[in-house]
Design a protein around this motif. Structure first.
Motif, mmCIF file in Angstrom:
data_model
loop_
_atom_site.group_PDB
_atom_site.id
_atom_site.type_symbol
_atom_site.label_atom_id
_atom_site.label_comp_id
_atom_site.label_asym_id
_atom_site.label_seq_id
_atom_site.Cartn_x
_atom_site.Cartn_y
_atom_site.Cartn_z
ATOM 1 N N ILE A 36 9.012 10.406 -6.625
ATOM 2 C CA ILE A 36 7.662 10.744 -6.527
ATOM 3 C C ILE A 36 7.588 10.949 -4.900
ATOM 4 C CG2 ILE A 36 5.110 10.290 -6.650
ATOM 5 C CD1 ILE A 36 6.047 9.475 -9.486
ATOM 6 N N TYR A 37 7.859 9.633 -4.406
ATOM 7 C CA TYR A 37 7.620 9.846 -2.860
ATOM 8 C C TYR A 37 8.459 10.744 -2.055
ATOM 9 C CZ TYR A 37 4.097 5.743 -3.038
ATOM 10 O OH TYR A 37 3.027 4.863 -3.230
ATOM 11 N N LEU A 38 9.546 10.674 -2.514
ATOM 12 C CA LEU A 38 10.531 11.623 -1.780
ATOM 13 C C LEU A 38 10.147 12.972 -1.998
ATOM 14 C CD1 LEU A 38 13.989 10.081 -2.401
ATOM 15 C CD2 LEU A 38 12.889 10.275 -0.127
ATOM 16 N N LYS A 39 9.575 13.560 -2.863
ATOM 17 C CA LYS A 39 8.938 14.722 -3.155
ATOM 18 C C LYS A 39 7.979 15.032 -2.249
ATOM 19 C CE LYS A 39 10.571 15.615 -7.833
ATOM 20 N NZ LYS A 39 10.318 15.818 -9.330
ATOM 21 N N GLU A 40 7.079 14.058 -2.241
ATOM 22 C CA GLU A 40 6.030 14.050 -1.369
ATOM 23 C C GLU A 40 6.267 14.195 0.132
ATOM 24 O OE1 GLU A 40 1.719 11.858 0.131
ATOM 25 O OE2 GLU A 40 3.008 11.100 -1.467
ATOM 26 N N LEU A 41 7.163 13.364 0.738
ATOM 27 C CA LEU A 41 7.678 13.402 1.918
ATOM 28 C C LEU A 41 8.520 14.609 2.396
ATOM 29 C CD1 LEU A 41 8.877 9.747 2.249
ATOM 30 C CD2 LEU A 41 6.771 10.710 3.132
ATOM 31 N N ILE A 42 8.952 15.437 1.405
ATOM 32 C CA ILE A 42 9.870 16.594 1.618
ATOM 33 C C ILE A 42 8.706 17.766 1.974
ATOM 34 C CG2 ILE A 42 11.294 18.226 0.509
ATOM 35 C CD1 ILE A 42 12.927 16.265 -0.614
ATOM 36 N N ALA A 43 7.778 17.699 1.012
ATOM 37 C CA ALA A 43 6.562 18.785 0.856
ATOM 38 C C ALA A 43 5.933 18.534 2.329
ATOM 39 C CB ALA A 43 5.625 18.500 -0.291
ATOM 40 N N LYS A 44 5.603 17.557 2.710
ATOM 41 C CA LYS A 44 4.912 17.123 4.178
ATOM 42 C C LYS A 44 6.019 17.206 5.417
ATOM 43 C CE LYS A 44 0.980 15.071 1.878
ATOM 44 N NZ LYS A 44 0.106 13.875 1.475
ATOM 45 N N THR A 62 0.908 -0.970 -0.051
ATOM 46 C CA THR A 62 -0.130 -0.021 0.007
ATOM 47 C C THR A 62 0.821 1.123 0.038
ATOM 48 O OG1 THR A 62 -0.180 0.125 2.503
ATOM 49 C CG2 THR A 62 -1.813 -1.128 1.197
ATOM 50 N N ARG A 63 0.214 2.285 -0.348
ATOM 51 C CA ARG A 63 0.918 3.625 -0.355
ATOM 52 C C ARG A 63 1.631 4.029 1.108
ATOM 53 N NH1 ARG A 63 -0.615 8.600 0.780
ATOM 54 N NH2 ARG A 63 0.443 10.252 0.021
ATOM 55 N N LEU A 64 0.738 3.714 2.158
ATOM 56 C CA LEU A 64 1.233 3.897 3.419
ATOM 57 C C LEU A 64 2.623 3.006 3.883
ATOM 58 C CD1 LEU A 64 -2.335 4.600 5.478
ATOM 59 C CD2 LEU A 64 -0.630 6.208 4.511
ATOM 60 N N GLU A 65 2.345 1.668 3.440
ATOM 61 C CA GLU A 65 3.509 0.720 3.614
ATOM 62 C C GLU A 65 4.779 1.328 3.130
ATOM 63 O OE1 GLU A 65 4.039 -3.774 3.731
ATOM 64 O OE2 GLU A 65 2.410 -3.197 2.768
ATOM 65 N N ILE A 66 4.670 1.866 1.777
ATOM 66 C CA ILE A 66 5.880 2.214 1.021
ATOM 67 C C ILE A 66 6.417 3.517 1.590
ATOM 68 C CG2 ILE A 66 6.600 3.349 -1.183
ATOM 69 C CD1 ILE A 66 4.492 1.727 -2.571
ATOM 70 N N ILE A 67 5.701 4.409 2.295
ATOM 71 C CA ILE A 67 5.935 5.448 3.057
ATOM 72 C C ILE A 67 6.968 4.960 4.135
ATOM 73 C CG2 ILE A 67 5.313 7.590 4.399
ATOM 74 C CD1 ILE A 67 3.169 7.962 2.179
ATOM 75 N N LEU A 118 16.641 3.827 -2.573
ATOM 76 C CA LEU A 118 16.266 3.061 -3.754
ATOM 77 C C LEU A 118 16.221 1.556 -3.552
ATOM 78 C CD1 LEU A 118 15.358 3.411 -6.586
ATOM 79 C CD2 LEU A 118 17.910 3.304 -7.374
ATOM 80 N N TYR A 119 17.468 1.127 -3.228
ATOM 81 C CA TYR A 119 17.719 -0.346 -2.975
ATOM 82 C C TYR A 119 16.931 -0.960 -1.864
ATOM 83 C CZ TYR A 119 21.310 -0.096 -6.518
ATOM 84 O OH TYR A 119 21.875 0.380 -7.552
ATOM 85 N N LYS A 120 16.953 -0.325 -0.703
ATOM 86 C CA LYS A 120 16.492 -0.925 0.489
ATOM 87 C C LYS A 120 14.926 -0.730 0.336
ATOM 88 C CE LYS A 120 20.102 -2.039 2.859
ATOM 89 N NZ LYS A 120 20.390 -3.346 3.651
ATOM 90 N N SER A 121 14.200 0.196 -0.141
ATOM 91 C CA SER A 121 12.760 0.313 -0.260
ATOM 92 C C SER A 121 12.202 -0.537 -1.479
ATOM 93 C CB SER A 121 12.317 1.800 -0.130
ATOM 94 O OG SER A 121 12.834 2.393 -1.489
ATOM 95 N N HIS A 129 13.579 4.011 -9.524
ATOM 96 C CA HIS A 129 13.822 5.291 -9.643
ATOM 97 C C HIS A 129 12.967 6.467 -9.584
ATOM 98 C CE1 HIS A 129 16.025 9.291 -10.282
ATOM 99 N NE2 HIS A 129 17.124 8.783 -9.530
ATOM 100 N N GLN A 130 11.989 6.290 -10.473
ATOM 101 C CA GLN A 130 10.815 7.202 -10.786
ATOM 102 C C GLN A 130 9.967 7.395 -9.576
ATOM 103 O OE1 GLN A 130 8.567 6.506 -14.197
ATOM 104 N NE2 GLN A 130 7.342 8.542 -14.128
ATOM 105 N N MET A 131 9.595 6.130 -8.971
ATOM 106 C CA MET A 131 8.574 5.969 -7.855
ATOM 107 C C MET A 131 9.396 6.508 -6.709
ATOM 108 S SD MET A 131 5.551 5.424 -9.028
ATOM 109 C CE MET A 131 4.818 5.070 -7.624
ATOM 110 N N MET A 132 10.553 6.324 -6.448
ATOM 111 C CA MET A 132 11.236 6.889 -5.360
ATOM 112 C C MET A 132 11.233 8.365 -5.332
ATOM 113 S SD MET A 132 15.246 6.567 -4.200
ATOM 114 C CE MET A 132 15.719 7.698 -5.274
#
Length: 96
Positions: free
Chosen positions: A43-51, A6-11, A31-34, A38-41
């Motif tokens: 996207i998630y990192l941008k959101e995590l920075i914004a929040k 799930t999205r929450l699990e990826i976060i 990238l490797y541990k999660s 690269h593209q998905m990482m």
């Protein structure tokens, strides 16, 4: 067949990578541990920075992501909810 996260699990997975590396991690480690593309990482990192779950630090030898108190709080609450649901024989990460 492996279940889709799930999205929450990826976060949670991204934040755990950063936390488990003394609160800071390079993009390559995330990238490797999660286990993300690269593209998905990105996207998630941008959101995590914004929040404000992580902070991007530009170092001489590359980028570093640092977990914030808000990110650590997310991990603690995620664990609390996960433990709670499992105590009733449920799993928050279960897909039907």
């Amino acid at each position: 067949m492996a279940k889709k996260r799930t999205r929450l699990e990826i976060i949670k997975d991204i934040l755990e990578v950063v936390k488990n590396r003394n609160g800071k991690a390079k993009p390559t480690h995330i990238l490797y541990k999660s286990n993300l593309s690269h593209q998905m990482m990105e996207i998630y990192l941008k959101e995590l920075i914004a929040k404000k779950f992580v902070i991007l630090s530009e170092e001489k030898n590359g980028k570093l992501y640092l977990i914030t108190d808000k990110g650590i709080n997310y991990l603690n609450k995620y664990k609390l909810i996960s433990d709670f649901t499992q105590s009733f024989g449920l799993d928050i990460n279960e897909n039907e």
